[in-house]
Design a protein around this motif. Structure first.
Motif, PDB file in Angstrom:
ATOM      1  N   HIS A  60       0.846  -1.201   0.000  1.00 33.92           N
ATOM      2  CA  HIS A  60       0.000   0.000   0.000  1.00 33.92           C
ATOM      3  C   HIS A  60       0.883   1.254   0.000  1.00 33.92           C
ATOM      4  CE1 HIS A  60      -4.043  -1.873   1.479  1.00 33.92           C
ATOM      5  NE2 HIS A  60      -3.741  -2.173   0.236  1.00 33.92           N
ATOM      6  N   ARG A 113      -4.451  -6.945  21.526  1.00 35.26           N
ATOM      7  CA  ARG A 113      -5.519  -7.403  22.435  1.00 35.26           C
ATOM      8  C   ARG A 113      -5.504  -8.923  22.431  1.00 35.26           C
ATOM      9  NH1 ARG A 113     -10.843  -6.162  20.903  1.00 35.26           N
ATOM     10  NH2 ARG A 113     -11.333  -7.101  22.885  1.00 35.26           N
ATOM     11  N   LEU A 115      -7.349 -12.767  23.015  1.00 40.26           N
ATOM     12  CA  LEU A 115      -8.645 -13.421  22.889  1.00 40.26           C
ATOM     13  C   LEU A 115      -9.106 -13.985  24.233  1.00 40.26           C
ATOM     14  CD1 LEU A 115      -8.145 -15.427  19.581  1.00 40.26           C
ATOM     15  CD2 LEU A 115      -9.894 -13.679  19.976  1.00 40.26           C
ATOM     16  N   ILE A 156      -7.983 -14.507  12.580  1.00 38.50           N
ATOM     17  CA  ILE A 156      -9.152 -14.232  13.420  1.00 38.50           C
ATOM     18  C   ILE A 156      -9.333 -12.724  13.517  1.00 38.50           C
ATOM     19  CG2 ILE A 156     -10.114 -14.443  15.747  1.00 38.50           C
ATOM     20  CD1 ILE A 156      -8.544 -17.120  15.934  1.00 38.50           C
ATOM     21  N   GLN A 158     -11.788  -9.316  11.527  1.00 39.89           N
ATOM     22  CA  GLN A 158     -12.092  -8.830  10.171  1.00 39.89           C
ATOM     23  C   GLN A 158     -11.911  -7.329  10.042  1.00 39.89           C
ATOM     24  OE1 GLN A 158     -16.010 -10.396   9.321  1.00 39.89           O
ATOM     25  NE2 GLN A 158     -15.130 -12.211   8.345  1.00 39.89           N
ATOM     26  N   ASN A 160      -9.227  -4.034   9.125  1.00 44.11           N
ATOM     27  CA  ASN A 160      -8.314  -3.840   7.990  1.00 44.11           C
ATOM     28  C   ASN A 160      -6.938  -4.441   8.236  1.00 44.11           C
ATOM     29  OD1 ASN A 160     -10.039  -2.661   6.160  1.00 44.11           O
ATOM     30  ND2 ASN A 160      -9.728  -0.602   6.983  1.00 44.11           N
ATOM     31  N   VAL A 161      -6.564  -4.625   9.506  1.00 45.02           N
ATOM     32  CA  VAL A 161      -5.290  -5.292   9.781  1.00 45.02           C
ATOM     33  C   VAL A 161      -5.395  -6.771   9.391  1.00 45.02           C
ATOM     34  CG1 VAL A 161      -3.649  -5.975  11.571  1.00 45.02           C
ATOM     35  CG2 VAL A 161      -4.573  -3.653  11.562  1.00 45.02           C
ATOM     36  N   ARG A 203     -19.135 -11.526  13.879  1.00 42.69           N
ATOM     37  CA  ARG A 203     -20.472 -11.028  13.523  1.00 42.69           C
ATOM     38  C   ARG A 203     -20.694 -11.228  12.024  1.00 42.69           C
ATOM     39  NH1 ARG A 203     -21.263  -5.307  15.972  1.00 42.69           N
ATOM     40  NH2 ARG A 203     -19.106  -4.917  15.314  1.00 42.69           N
ATOM     41  N   GLN A 207     -21.738  -6.102   9.598  1.00 35.67           N
ATOM     42  CA  GLN A 207     -21.020  -5.494  10.723  1.00 35.67           C
ATOM     43  C   GLN A 207     -19.504  -5.511  10.537  1.00 35.67           C
ATOM     44  OE1 GLN A 207     -23.413  -8.058  11.360  1.00 35.67           O
ATOM     45  NE2 GLN A 207     -24.980  -6.485  11.639  1.00 35.67           N
ATOM     46  N   ALA A 209     -15.670  -5.070  10.095  1.00 34.34           N
ATOM     47  CA  ALA A 209     -14.925  -3.837  10.368  1.00 34.34           C
ATOM     48  C   ALA A 209     -14.089  -3.370   9.178  1.00 34.34           C
ATOM     49  CB  ALA A 209     -14.019  -4.045  11.586  1.00 34.34           C
ATOM     50  N   SER A 333      -6.016 -11.261  15.006  1.00 31.80           N
ATOM     51  CA  SER A 333      -6.035  -9.851  14.603  1.00 31.80           C
ATOM     52  C   SER A 333      -7.281  -9.179  15.158  1.00 31.80           C
ATOM     53  CB  SER A 333      -5.999  -9.768  13.065  1.00 31.80           C
ATOM     54  OG  SER A 333      -5.955  -8.415  12.678  1.00 31.80           O
ATOM     55  N   GLY A 335      -7.319  -6.438  17.239  1.00 36.27           N
ATOM     56  CA  GLY A 335      -7.110  -5.064  17.677  1.00 36.27           C
ATOM     57  C   GLY A 335      -5.791  -4.857  18.397  1.00 36.27           C
ATOM     58  N   TRP A 375      -3.830   7.081  18.832  1.00 34.25           N
ATOM     59  CA  TRP A 375      -4.369   5.815  19.346  1.00 34.25           C
ATOM     60  C   TRP A 375      -4.219   5.674  20.855  1.00 34.25           C
ATOM     61  CZ3 TRP A 375      -3.105   1.145  15.572  1.00 34.25           C
ATOM     62  CH2 TRP A 375      -3.922   1.269  14.438  1.00 34.25           C
ATOM     63  N   PRO A 380      -7.274   2.200  19.379  1.00 35.75           N
ATOM     64  CA  PRO A 380      -6.776   1.935  18.019  1.00 35.75           C
ATOM     65  C   PRO A 380      -7.889   1.888  16.975  1.00 35.75           C
ATOM     66  CG  PRO A 380      -6.868  -0.090  19.272  1.00 35.75           C
ATOM     67  CD  PRO A 380      -7.329   0.985  20.193  1.00 35.75           C
ATOM     68  N   SER A 381      -8.367   3.055  16.575  1.00 37.90           N
ATOM     69  CA  SER A 381      -9.429   3.078  15.573  1.00 37.90           C
ATOM     70  C   SER A 381      -9.176   4.194  14.574  1.00 37.90           C
ATOM     71  CB  SER A 381     -10.774   3.331  16.257  1.00 37.90           C
ATOM     72  OG  SER A 381     -10.754   4.628  16.799  1.00 37.90           O
TER      73      SER A 381
HETATM   74  P1  NAP Z   1     -10.536  -3.253  14.142  1.00 37.84           P
HETATM   75  O1  NAP Z   1     -10.914  -2.531  12.918  1.00 37.84           O
HETATM   76  O2  NAP Z   1     -11.049  -2.731  15.443  1.00 37.84           O
HETATM   77  O3  NAP Z   1     -10.979  -4.773  13.957  1.00 37.84           O
HETATM   78  C1  NAP Z   1     -10.891  -5.709  14.989  1.00 37.84           C
HETATM   79  C2  NAP Z   1     -11.564  -6.988  14.556  1.00 37.84           C
HETATM   80  O4  NAP Z   1     -11.404  -7.950  15.598  1.00 37.84           O
HETATM   81  C3  NAP Z   1     -13.077  -6.862  14.337  1.00 37.84           C
HETATM   82  O5  NAP Z   1     -13.447  -7.702  13.275  1.00 37.84           O
HETATM   83  C4  NAP Z   1     -13.647  -7.384  15.663  1.00 37.84           C
HETATM   84  O6  NAP Z   1     -14.949  -7.897  15.568  1.00 37.84           O
HETATM   85  C5  NAP Z   1     -12.667  -8.511  15.914  1.00 37.84           C
HETATM   86  N1  NAP Z   1     -12.661  -8.972  17.306  1.00 37.84           N
HETATM   87  C6  NAP Z   1     -12.417  -8.251  18.425  1.00 37.84           C
HETATM   88  N2  NAP Z   1     -12.473  -9.049  19.511  1.00 37.84           N
HETATM   89  C7  NAP Z   1     -12.756 -10.290  19.073  1.00 37.84           C
HETATM   90  C8  NAP Z   1     -12.957 -11.533  19.693  1.00 37.84           C
HETATM   91  N3  NAP Z   1     -12.859 -11.665  21.011  1.00 37.84           N
HETATM   92  N4  NAP Z   1     -13.243 -12.614  18.926  1.00 37.84           N
HETATM   93  C9  NAP Z   1     -13.336 -12.499  17.583  1.00 37.84           C
HETATM   94  N5  NAP Z   1     -13.158 -11.344  16.924  1.00 37.84           N
HETATM   95  C10 NAP Z   1     -12.881 -10.256  17.666  1.00 37.84           C
HETATM   96  O7  NAP Z   1      -8.935  -3.305  14.350  1.00 37.84           O
HETATM   97  P2  NAP Z   1      -7.725  -3.487  13.349  1.00 37.84           P
HETATM   98  O8  NAP Z   1      -8.046  -4.355  12.203  1.00 37.84           O
HETATM   99  O9  NAP Z   1      -6.586  -3.836  14.244  1.00 37.84           O
HETATM  100  O10 NAP Z   1      -7.496  -2.017  12.782  1.00 37.84           O
HETATM  101  C11 NAP Z   1      -7.204  -0.894  13.617  1.00 37.84           C
HETATM  102  C12 NAP Z   1      -7.540   0.391  12.870  1.00 37.84           C
HETATM  103  O11 NAP Z   1      -6.570   0.606  11.833  1.00 37.84           O
HETATM  104  C13 NAP Z   1      -8.895   0.341  12.200  1.00 37.84           C
HETATM  105  O12 NAP Z   1      -9.532   1.575  12.340  1.00 37.84           O
HETATM  106  C14 NAP Z   1      -8.551   0.074  10.756  1.00 37.84           C
HETATM  107  O13 NAP Z   1      -9.521   0.512   9.833  1.00 37.84           O
HETATM  108  C15 NAP Z   1      -7.245   0.828  10.610  1.00 37.84           C
HETATM  109  N6  NAP Z   1      -6.475   0.288   9.478  1.00 37.84           N
HETATM  110  C16 NAP Z   1      -6.702   0.832   8.262  1.00 37.84           C
HETATM  111  C17 NAP Z   1      -6.056   0.319   7.155  1.00 37.84           C
HETATM  112  C18 NAP Z   1      -6.343   0.912   5.815  1.00 37.84           C
HETATM  113  O14 NAP Z   1      -6.924   1.982   5.743  1.00 37.84           O
HETATM  114  N7  NAP Z   1      -5.972   0.260   4.737  1.00 37.84           N
HETATM  115  C19 NAP Z   1      -5.174  -0.750   7.277  1.00 37.84           C
HETATM  116  C20 NAP Z   1      -4.964  -1.291   8.538  1.00 37.84           C
HETATM  117  C21 NAP Z   1      -5.631  -0.760   9.637  1.00 37.84           C
HETATM  118  P3  NAP Z   1     -16.226  -6.993  16.010  1.00 37.84           P
HETATM  119  O15 NAP Z   1     -16.450  -6.048  14.873  1.00 37.84           O
HETATM  120  O16 NAP Z   1     -17.289  -7.981  16.198  1.00 37.84           O
HETATM  121  O17 NAP Z   1     -15.821  -6.282  17.288  1.00 37.84           O
END
Ligand code: NAP
Length: 466
Positions: A60, A113, A115, A156, A158, A160-161, A203, A207, A209, A333, A335, A375, A380-381
């Motif tokens: 990217h 984070r 599990l 595990i 969904q 963007n990471v 989910r 839903q 992410a 993955s 968070g 963050w 981390p969002s």
């Molecule tokens: P995230 O967007 O918060 O996604 C976390 C994922 O983990 C979600 O699918 C969540 O499901 C799942 N999850 C959390 N706890 C769980 C559990 N106990 N069991 C199963 N699944 C679980 O975090 P991230 O992917 O680490 O990304 C962090 C931020 O960086 C995000 O805002 C992302 O958009 C951003 N980012 C952007 C890009 C890009 O723009 N290309 C690239 C990388 C990262 P639920 O939805 O059900 O909670």
């Protein structure tokens, strides 16, 4: 005489801790505020840009163009970069108060984070945070080992990471070879036997992410077939209502893209299609209950979920129906998580610095001269650009407080340099970083990459000539 910070008689001295997007947006905002100010930015690594350098996926590259904006800030005479200085270790936060009127903590979230399920720490169960930092050449992750000799990987989560991890595992290695991916990662990915990646969400498709462009890209990977089970796309009434909400356009786009992918999956199942090298399956409504295996992970027990709750806040609830998905490796993955800095209040439960709009709170009341952004402030969002308004909010609070800030005792950049030099810290300033940068770009030319990153601090310091 009362000291007027930020005036022609006394410059406001600000330290920004962390040189990622939040740190740079905070520096840009305070330097552009019109007051008389100096910003010193600290990073524990010799290289600046934090998540842009060590988090954004190597394929990217266009996202990394944002660095040009941060360079404008770095080129200002009121700005100084103190790379290779670990705040909390090389210099204490209390000591910073002696040299700065205000501190902005923008260290991001580097841990993961958990599990909290059995088997999570089995060999070949990895965190996405480690994998991402490893393939991006972060020096602290250079020695991590990832066994990619098996065929099936489960990711595990969904977000963007998770998408980045699934894509790096699935993309043809000759495409990765043209990016700034770390040489050690490229070498191991070239040997990877991974043929089947499952990205698991607890989910549903309404839903998820991840965002549209990212999922679209998964559908276009060369030699990789995207698999979506049409049955997973059946929505309950609440999810249908969610998708009709104009505020959830992003999710609706995701759903449309997944529908296209599911239709293509059906066509291929009926024998009408190519014979791809790899498959990448996006699966919904499943929660990991346990990672099983002997000497290493051999499978994940997944519980089927249904969604409960109102529109916008539906949660996954287990149905008691379990299945085993055999695999050779797992990438968790779910968070990122912030890490505490010695001398700075920290909310362990949330993994953030407690704050009110960026004012650091200590026991519920604002800690004088302490601020936070990014963050480590909000969790981390959001994408890189989200850190801009976030940093502006923090700097707005700082500027509101300026008259009441306790003026530091020694407002001198030279004194800080001297302190670090006495401690034999090899500070990498911006010109020194530019030497590292130039050397990396030069190394990249030889192998057809935009840059070949140095992956140890020693190599970086040598290239910096400090
Ligand atoms: P995230 O967007 O918060 O996604 C976390 C994922 O983990 C979600 O699918 C969540 O499901 C799942 N999850 C959390 N706890 C769980 C559990 N106990 N069991 C199963 N699944 C679980 O975090 P991230 O992917 O680490 O990304 C962090 C931020 O960086 C995000 O805002 C992302 O958009 C951003 N980012 C952007 C890009 C890009 O723009 N290309 C690239 C990388 C990262 P639920 O939805 O059900 O909670």
């Amino acid at each position: 005489m009362e000291i007027e910070l930020g005036s022609s008689s006394r410059v406001l001295r600000v330290a920004v801790v962390g040189s990622g997007p939040a740190g740079f947006y905070a520096a840009e905002s305070v330097l552009g505020s019109g007051i008389s100010v100096e910003v010193d930015m600290f990073d524990r690594l010799p290289a600046p840009f934090g998540l842009v350098r060590y988090g954004v996926a190597p394929d990217h590259g266009s996202i990394k163009r944002i660095i040009a904006r941060y360079e404008k800030t770095a080129s200002r005479s009121e700005f100084m970069f103190f790379g290779n200085v670990d705040v909390g270790e090389d210099v204490a936060v209390d000591e910073l108060h002696h040299y700065y009127d205000a501190l902005i903590f923008a260290g991001g979230a580097s841990a993961d984070r958990r599990l909290g399920i059995p088997g999570e720490d089995l060999p070949r169960s990895y965190t996405a945070t480690d994998f991402v930092a490893w393939y991006n050449g972060h020096p602290a992750y250079r020695q991590r080992q990832f066994d990619l000799s098996g065929e099936v990987a489960i990711v595990i989560g969904q977000g963007n990471v998770a998408v980045d991890v699934a894509r790096i595992l699935s993309r043809p290695v000759d495409e990765l070879a043209r990016t700034d991916i770390a040489a050690h990662a490229l070498e191991q990915l070239a040997e990877s036997a991974v043929r089947e990646v499952h990205m698991i969400g607890r989910r549903g498709p309404a839903q998820a992410a991840f965002t549209g462009p990212e999922v679209k890209e998964l559908g276009r990977l060369n030699g990789c077939r995207l698999v979506v089970n049409p049955a997973d796309l059946e929505l309950n009434a609440t999810s249908r209502a969610e998708l009709e909400d104009p505020g959830r356009r992003e999710r609706r786009k995701n759903y449309e893209l997944l529908t296209v992918a599911a239709a293509a999956t059906s066509d291929l199942d009926s024998g009408d299609g190519d014979n791809p090298h790899r498959t990448l399956a996006i699966e919904f409504f499943k929660s990991p209950k346990e990672l099983v295996g002997g000497n290493g992970v051999e499978g994940v027990v997944l519980e089927r979920n249904e969604l409960v709750g109102g529109a916008g806040s539906q949660k996954a609830q287990g149905t008691g129906e379990n299945s085993l998905l055999p695999c050779d490796m797992v990438f968790r993955s779910v968070g990122y998580r912030g890490v505490a800095t010695k001398g700075v209040p920290f909310d362990e439960a949330r993994g953030v610095i407690p704050n009110d709009r960026g004012r650091v709170l200590d026991g519920g009341t604002p800690a004088p001269g302490m601020y936070t952004a990014g963050w480590i402030k909000r969790g981390p969002s959001g994408v890189i650009g989200t850190n801009k308004p976030d940093a502006i909010e923090t700097v707005g609070c700082l500027l509101e407080d300026v008259r009441g800030l306790p003026a530091c005792d020694e407002p001198s950049r030279d004194a800080v340099r001297e302190l670090l030099s006495e401690r034999a810290i090899r500070v990498v300033d911006y010109p020194a970083w530019r030497r590292i940068d130039a050397a990396e770009i030069e190394r990249g030319k030889a192998v057809g990459k935009p840059r070949e990153k140095f992956v140890t601090v020693d190599e970086m310091l040598e290239a910096a000539g400090v």
